[in-house]
Design an enzyme around this catalytic site. Sequence first.
Site, short mmCIF file in Angstrom:
data_model
loop_
_atom_site.label_atom_id
_atom_site.label_comp_id
_atom_site.label_asym_id
_atom_site.label_seq_id
_atom_site.Cartn_x
_atom_site.Cartn_y
_atom_site.Cartn_z
N GLU A 22 0.81 -1.21 0.00
CA GLU A 22 0.00 0.00 0.00
C GLU A 22 0.85 1.26 0.00
OE1 GLU A 22 -3.57 0.44 2.16
OE2 GLU A 22 -4.10 -1.69 2.07
N HIS A 40 -1.60 -0.73 10.14
CA HIS A 40 -0.96 -2.01 10.46
C HIS A 40 0.33 -1.73 11.21
CE1 HIS A 40 -2.95 -5.04 7.60
NE2 HIS A 40 -3.63 -3.93 7.47
#
Length: 478
Positions: A54, A330
């Site tokens: 990402e 995350h």
Amino acid sequence: MGSEAHRPPASIRVLSLNCWGLKFISKQRNERLTEIGVQIAAASPTPEIVGLQECWTQQDYNAIREKTQHILPYGKFYHSGIFGGGLAILSRWPIVESNMVRYPLNGRPAAFYRGDWFVGKGVACARIQMGPSQRDIAEVFCTHLHAPYESEPHDSYLCHRTAQAWEITKLMRGAAERGHLVIGLGDFNMIPLSLAHRIIETHSPVRDVWRILHPESSVGAARDKVEELRGVPMPTAQFNMTINGATCDSELNSWRWNQAHRKRLDKGENVQIDPAVPDPNAKRLDYIFFSSGRYHDPETKEETAEWELKEANVGMAMRHPTLYCSLSDHFSVEATLTRSTTAPSAVQLSAAALPERYLPIGIYDEILATTLKYQIRERVQRKLRIGHFFYQLSLSVGCLIGVWWSPHNYVSFILMLLSTLGLSLGVIDGLMGFLFVGSEIRALKEFEWEVRSARERALVRGGKRGSEGSQMLFGSEG
């Protein structure tokens, strides 16, 4: 650092992080990703191979590269799909070869609000030369599997994620058969011991570093049924990070806080969360898998694993120094691999075929059933989309004919507008029905053939006791 870069390393520090760098969507993206680069550069031990997910834009990749160039002078930003694949690999050593392998199955264009199909997910592959000899090659595979939008087994994209796990497994197995160190890392969007996880650890020689060190760690979030059946007490946020390896949905991550905490953070308050707070939602979605290159001595005929796992941890849990938010939604997963022995000069690269292991026969049947169910769904969708195209075509022709007898100009305008909009929608649906669904079904057929082939080999190996034998090969965790 020329001579140092070609000195065979005694250990390797690996880091994987989903950066949450969605352009126009992720909050405070530029500030966060720049700080990610700062923290990678400041990490101790110093990371030597980094996989990012990402990281969607060249701008964000360049910002991270600028902060880490002195420790990770080599890097590759991978291009894929309409909006990019979001994958990057950074390395202390030269990347001598790279490739972006697109997944044949990767979502549906109709689900534009989810975006998986448009970003062109796949595997970022890098062959890294860590030293002067063939012994010093690491093949790195960085990926981000299709996101789950429902819990298994009701996840409509389970078939896609299973096929993607199968694809990266083939790549890692091929690298292992070449005798190289294999490192697979990324956001796999799966929980431990799920179907995709078992496929990876069974059909390739790689192992999940966290389960090597923590074989009794959780296999899902504490609130999940699978954890309730295990009867373990509610974990704290600290326990989830240190023992369960949770990288996502942690109570310690500011992007998962409740509304009250978020409001305090938005006002500039540096909110602190007690690590002992109950953590019912945290789970492990990010992984590092590895398989050591094996070398054999022609005299003793013995084979030795070149690399061993020393340690693994969850990291990158610090906050932004001024925004006080977590650097991503995350946390990172990190591991240190060490060279087990200094092989003598007579030791040679072993590229022999690896002994093949198999899942229980019932698991192959489960995969085939899932594939068949999805194919039936897509065939129905194909008929509906093609039918919608012809319906809209007929409606458009009817509207154009109606214009001839229209008594007023505004009525003609409305008929023309309906004709244009309806035909546009029909053409989009028709293209998906005629082209995309057909392509997807053919990819499913290829995947189905490979699963059936593996199932047949498992039956041949196990004979009439194939299922029992495969269960023994997989081990008690299967």
